[in-house]
Design a protein around this motif. Structure first.
Motif, PDB file in Angstrom:
ATOM      1  N   GLU A  56       0.852  -1.185   0.000  1.00 34.63           N
ATOM      2  CA  GLU A  56       0.000   0.000   0.000  1.00 34.63           C
ATOM      3  C   GLU A  56       0.883   1.229   0.000  1.00 34.63           C
ATOM      4  OE1 GLU A  56      -2.587  -0.271   3.400  1.00 34.63           O
ATOM      5  OE2 GLU A  56      -3.978  -1.605   2.343  1.00 34.63           O
ATOM      6  N   ALA A  57       0.416   2.260  -0.686  1.00 35.83           N
ATOM      7  CA  ALA A  57       1.108   3.543  -0.740  1.00 35.83           C
ATOM      8  C   ALA A  57       0.054   4.647  -0.700  1.00 35.83           C
ATOM      9  CB  ALA A  57       1.951   3.648  -1.996  1.00 35.83           C
ATOM     10  N   PRO A  58       0.445   5.817  -0.235  1.00 38.29           N
ATOM     11  CA  PRO A  58      -0.524   6.918  -0.143  1.00 38.29           C
ATOM     12  C   PRO A  58      -1.102   7.347  -1.487  1.00 38.29           C
ATOM     13  CG  PRO A  58       1.481   7.455   1.076  1.00 38.29           C
ATOM     14  CD  PRO A  58       1.732   6.178   0.337  1.00 38.29           C
ATOM     15  N   ASP A  59      -0.316   7.215  -2.565  1.00 34.58           N
ATOM     16  CA  ASP A  59      -0.794   7.636  -3.878  1.00 34.58           C
ATOM     17  C   ASP A  59       0.082   7.033  -4.967  1.00 34.58           C
ATOM     18  OD1 ASP A  59       1.544   9.339  -4.144  1.00 34.58           O
ATOM     19  OD2 ASP A  59       0.489  10.866  -2.983  1.00 34.58           O
ATOM     20  N   ASP A  60      -0.313   7.270  -6.212  1.00 34.78           N
ATOM     21  CA  ASP A  60       0.413   6.711  -7.359  1.00 34.78           C
ATOM     22  C   ASP A  60       1.840   7.232  -7.449  1.00 34.78           C
ATOM     23  OD1 ASP A  60      -1.880   5.305  -8.032  1.00 34.78           O
ATOM     24  OD2 ASP A  60      -2.437   6.655  -9.675  1.00 34.78           O
ATOM     25  N   ALA A  61       2.064   8.483  -7.071  1.00 34.73           N
ATOM     26  CA  ALA A  61       3.415   9.048  -7.151  1.00 34.73           C
ATOM     27  C   ALA A  61       4.366   8.325  -6.214  1.00 34.73           C
ATOM     28  CB  ALA A  61       3.388  10.545  -6.841  1.00 34.73           C
ATOM     29  N   VAL A  62       3.918   8.014  -5.019  1.00 36.08           N
ATOM     30  CA  VAL A  62       4.754   7.272  -4.070  1.00 36.08           C
ATOM     31  C   VAL A  62       5.019   5.865  -4.599  1.00 36.08           C
ATOM     32  CG1 VAL A  62       4.830   6.253  -1.754  1.00 36.08           C
ATOM     33  CG2 VAL A  62       4.080   8.622  -2.053  1.00 36.08           C
ATOM     34  N   ALA A  63       3.990   5.208  -5.125  1.00 34.52           N
ATOM     35  CA  ALA A  63       4.160   3.858  -5.676  1.00 34.52           C
ATOM     36  C   ALA A  63       5.158   3.880  -6.838  1.00 34.52           C
ATOM     37  CB  ALA A  63       2.819   3.293  -6.131  1.00 34.52           C
ATOM     38  N   ALA A  64       5.066   4.880  -7.691  1.00 35.71           N
ATOM     39  CA  ALA A  64       5.988   4.990  -8.827  1.00 35.71           C
ATOM     40  C   ALA A  64       7.413   5.231  -8.342  1.00 35.71           C
ATOM     41  CB  ALA A  64       5.544   6.113  -9.764  1.00 35.71           C
ATOM     42  N   ARG A  65       7.573   6.135  -7.381  1.00 37.25           N
ATOM     43  CA  ARG A  65       8.902   6.429  -6.848  1.00 37.25           C
ATOM     44  C   ARG A  65       9.515   5.177  -6.209  1.00 37.25           C
ATOM     45  NH1 ARG A  65       7.752  10.734  -4.052  1.00 37.25           N
ATOM     46  NH2 ARG A  65       7.701   9.821  -1.979  1.00 37.25           N
ATOM     47  N   PHE A  66       8.704   4.437  -5.450  1.00 32.99           N
ATOM     48  CA  PHE A  66       9.187   3.207  -4.819  1.00 32.99           C
ATOM     49  C   PHE A  66       9.607   2.189  -5.882  1.00 32.99           C
ATOM     50  CE2 PHE A  66       8.140  -1.080  -3.175  1.00 32.99           C
ATOM     51  CZ  PHE A  66       9.168  -1.174  -2.253  1.00 32.99           C
ATOM     52  N   SER A  67       8.775   1.983  -6.881  1.00 32.95           N
ATOM     53  CA  SER A  67       9.090   1.025  -7.943  1.00 32.95           C
ATOM     54  C   SER A  67      10.368   1.417  -8.685  1.00 32.95           C
ATOM     55  CB  SER A  67       7.925   0.926  -8.929  1.00 32.95           C
ATOM     56  OG  SER A  67       6.783   0.405  -8.291  1.00 32.95           O
ATOM     57  N   LEU A  68      10.524   2.697  -8.965  1.00 31.21           N
ATOM     58  CA  LEU A  68      11.731   3.170  -9.646  1.00 31.21           C
ATOM     59  C   LEU A  68      12.973   2.963  -8.788  1.00 31.21           C
ATOM     60  CD1 LEU A  68      10.309   6.418 -11.231  1.00 31.21           C
ATOM     61  CD2 LEU A  68      11.202   4.441 -12.479  1.00 31.21           C
ATOM     62  N   GLN A  69      12.865   3.269  -7.494  1.00 31.75           N
ATOM     63  CA  GLN A  69      14.012   3.098  -6.612  1.00 31.75           C
ATOM     64  C   GLN A  69      14.431   1.636  -6.522  1.00 31.75           C
ATOM     65  OE1 GLN A  69      13.035   4.980  -2.866  1.00 31.75           O
ATOM     66  NE2 GLN A  69      13.636   6.991  -3.603  1.00 31.75           N
ATOM     67  N   ILE A  70      13.462   0.736  -6.470  1.00 32.44           N
ATOM     68  CA  ILE A  70      13.771  -0.696  -6.426  1.00 32.44           C
ATOM     69  C   ILE A  70      14.473  -1.104  -7.729  1.00 32.44           C
ATOM     70  CG2 ILE A  70      12.735  -3.016  -6.445  1.00 32.44           C
ATOM     71  CD1 ILE A  70      12.755  -1.630  -3.700  1.00 32.44           C
ATOM     72  N   GLY A  71      13.951  -0.674  -8.858  1.00 34.52           N
ATOM     73  CA  GLY A  71      14.537  -1.024 -10.143  1.00 34.52           C
ATOM     74  C   GLY A  71      15.934  -0.470 -10.331  1.00 34.52           C
ATOM     75  N   MET A  72      16.182   0.713  -9.821  1.00 38.71           N
ATOM     76  CA  MET A  72      17.490   1.352  -9.991  1.00 38.71           C
ATOM     77  C   MET A  72      18.610   0.601  -9.273  1.00 38.71           C
ATOM     78  SD  MET A  72      16.305   5.354  -9.712  1.00 38.71           S
ATOM     79  CE  MET A  72      17.942   5.933  -9.349  1.00 38.71           C
ATOM     80  N   LEU A  73      18.263  -0.242  -8.317  1.00 37.13           N
ATOM     81  CA  LEU A  73      19.278  -1.012  -7.597  1.00 37.13           C
ATOM     82  C   LEU A  73      19.848  -2.140  -8.459  1.00 37.13           C
ATOM     83  CD1 LEU A  73      17.544  -1.195  -4.111  1.00 37.13           C
ATOM     84  CD2 LEU A  73      19.443   0.296  -4.807  1.00 37.13           C
ATOM     85  N   GLY A  74      19.103  -2.523  -9.508  1.00 34.73           N
ATOM     86  CA  GLY A  74      19.617  -3.477 -10.476  1.00 34.73           C
ATOM     87  C   GLY A  74      19.441  -4.948 -10.147  1.00 34.73           C
ATOM     88  N   ASN A  75      18.746  -5.269  -9.058  1.00 34.51           N
ATOM     89  CA  ASN A  75      18.585  -6.672  -8.677  1.00 34.51           C
ATOM     90  C   ASN A  75      17.303  -7.302  -9.190  1.00 34.51           C
ATOM     91  OD1 ASN A  75      21.004  -6.962  -7.001  1.00 34.51           O
ATOM     92  ND2 ASN A  75      20.013  -5.387  -5.758  1.00 34.51           N
ATOM     93  N   VAL A  76      16.312  -6.487  -9.476  1.00 33.60           N
ATOM     94  CA  VAL A  76      15.035  -6.994  -9.990  1.00 33.60           C
ATOM     95  C   VAL A  76      14.493  -6.060 -11.056  1.00 33.60           C
ATOM     96  CG1 VAL A  76      14.333  -8.246  -7.897  1.00 33.60           C
ATOM     97  CG2 VAL A  76      13.681  -5.850  -8.174  1.00 33.60           C
ATOM     98  N   ARG A  77      13.670  -6.615 -11.918  1.00 38.30           N
ATOM     99  CA  ARG A  77      12.850  -5.849 -12.864  1.00 38.30           C
ATOM    100  C   ARG A  77      11.419  -6.017 -12.378  1.00 38.30           C
ATOM    101  NH1 ARG A  77      16.989  -4.249 -14.662  1.00 38.30           N
ATOM    102  NH2 ARG A  77      18.072  -4.751 -16.577  1.00 38.30           N
ATOM    103  N   THR A  78      10.680  -4.928 -12.330  1.00 35.04           N
ATOM    104  CA  THR A  78       9.338  -4.991 -11.753  1.00 35.04           C
ATOM    105  C   THR A  78       8.260  -4.566 -12.743  1.00 35.04           C
ATOM    106  OG1 THR A  78       9.441  -2.728 -10.894  1.00 35.04           O
ATOM    107  CG2 THR A  78      10.245  -4.491  -9.441  1.00 35.04           C
TER     108      THR A  78
END
Length: 97
Positions: A56-78
């Motif tokens: 759960e996230a407060p809004d779409d912007a937070v969800a997008a930022r979280f997804s981008l941060q996870i992807g930028m680490l290079g260990n997973v594609r989401t």
């Protein structure tokens, strides 16, 4: 809070360091919590995706930022999906006219 479903696959980098995955998951949970979100469930899966997370996230912007941060680490594609609960589903369907 809005619910999201995250489908993830390890990258070559991520699978080579699979033993570090629990630590990375804990770091992801903390990062999301710092953004006022929360993991609701996490699954290791077999099939087209290696992992599925419900969060759960407060809004779409937070969800997008979280997804981008996870992807930028290079260990997973989401792939992140916005999920509508049953009540919202019924309201949407009932408004079709």
């Amino acid at each position: 809070m809005t619910t999201y479903v995250m489908l993830a696959n390890w990258t070559e980098q991520g699978i080579l360091k699979a033993k570090e995955s629990p630590r990375r998951l804990d770091a992801a949970k903390k990062a999301l919590k710092d953004m006022s979100g929360e993991f609701k469930a996490f699954y290791l899966t077999m099939g087209d995706y290696d992992m599925v997370a419900i969060f759960e996230a407060p809004d779409d912007a937070v969800a997008a930022r979280f997804s981008l941060q996870i992807g930028m680490l290079g260990n997973v594609r989401t792939h992140t999906l916005k999920a509508f609960p049953e009540a919202a589903y019924r309201e949407i369907i009932n408004s079709l006219g």
